[in-house]
Design an enzyme around this catalytic site. Structure first.
Site, PDB file in Angstrom:
ATOM      1  CE  LYS A  10      33.852  38.893  32.318  1.00 52.16           C
ATOM      2  NZ  LYS A  10      33.695  37.426  32.420  1.00 52.16           N
ATOM      3  CE1 TYR A  50      28.131  38.288  29.929  1.00 52.95           C
ATOM      4  CE2 TYR A  50      27.663  39.856  31.677  1.00 52.95           C
ATOM      5  CZ  TYR A  50      28.562  39.254  30.817  1.00 52.95           C
ATOM      6  OH  TYR A  50      29.887  39.612  30.850  1.00 52.95           O
ATOM      7  CG  ASN A 113      36.577  35.235  32.982  1.00 51.13           C
ATOM      8  OD1 ASN A 113      36.168  36.395  32.947  1.00 51.13           O
ATOM      9  ND2 ASN A 113      35.938  34.252  32.381  1.00 51.13           N
ATOM     10  CG  HIS A 116      32.374  40.114  27.809  1.00 50.52           C
ATOM     11  ND1 HIS A 116      31.672  38.938  27.681  1.00 50.52           N
ATOM     12  CD2 HIS A 116      31.957  40.936  26.803  1.00 50.52           C
ATOM     13  CE1 HIS A 116      30.851  39.056  26.637  1.00 50.52           C
ATOM     14  NE2 HIS A 116      31.003  40.251  26.097  1.00 50.52           N
ATOM     15  CD  GLU A 127      28.856  41.212  23.706  1.00 56.39           C
ATOM     16  OE1 GLU A 127      28.555  40.124  24.234  1.00 56.39           O
ATOM     17  OE2 GLU A 127      30.036  41.514  23.417  1.00 56.39           O
TER      18      GLU A 127
END
Length: 139
Positions: A10, A50, A113, A116, A127
């Site tokens: 990310k 998303y 974080n 993913h 995905e």
């Protein structure tokens, strides 16, 4: 069973040049990178990815965050790749992540974080196809 899963490093992690360190952890865990590209998602592209979270209160913030800088997307392959990568990532909240996990080592907080990963075979299929054509996946 040999599986494929999607990994995204990310924007919070790419901004800190952690791509190599995270990829090293992935490879040392026995997962093979079979496709990879660096992208800067638009808010619309992040929103499409998303879309499953569209009704959740964090959706807009998530799309803004995921389009705030470059990401590194990759397809990982290996025995039980989905579960193995999720274990390697660690808990979404880095304060609850176990030692030796990516999020314990690199996540800044529950939102930023660092990584993913797909959570199920059906999710992985969607995905992976969102970012890669079959011609780009070289096993």
């Amino acid at each position: 069973m040999i599986q494929r899963t999607l990994s995204i490093i990310k924007p919070d992690a790419t901004a800190r040049s952690l791509d190599g360190a995270i990829l090293k952890m992935i490879q040392e865990a026995g997962l093979k990178v079979v496709a990879m590209k660096r992208l800067h998602l638009t808010a619309e592209q992040a929103g499409g990815f998303y879309a499953v979270h569209k009704e959740r209160p964090f959706y807009n913030d998530l799309c803004s965050f995921m389009s705030s800088g470059p990401v590194l997307v990759s397809v990982l392959e290996g025995e039980d790749a989905i579960a193995r990568y999720r274990t390697l990532m660690g808990a979404t909240n880095p304060e609850k992540a176990e030692e030796g996990t990516i999020r314990k080592a690199y996540a800044q907080n529950i939102e930023a974080n660092s990584v993913h990963g797909s959570d199920a075979p059906e999710t992985a299929a969607f995905e992976i196809s969102y970012f890669f054509s079959q011609l780009e996946i070289v096993g």
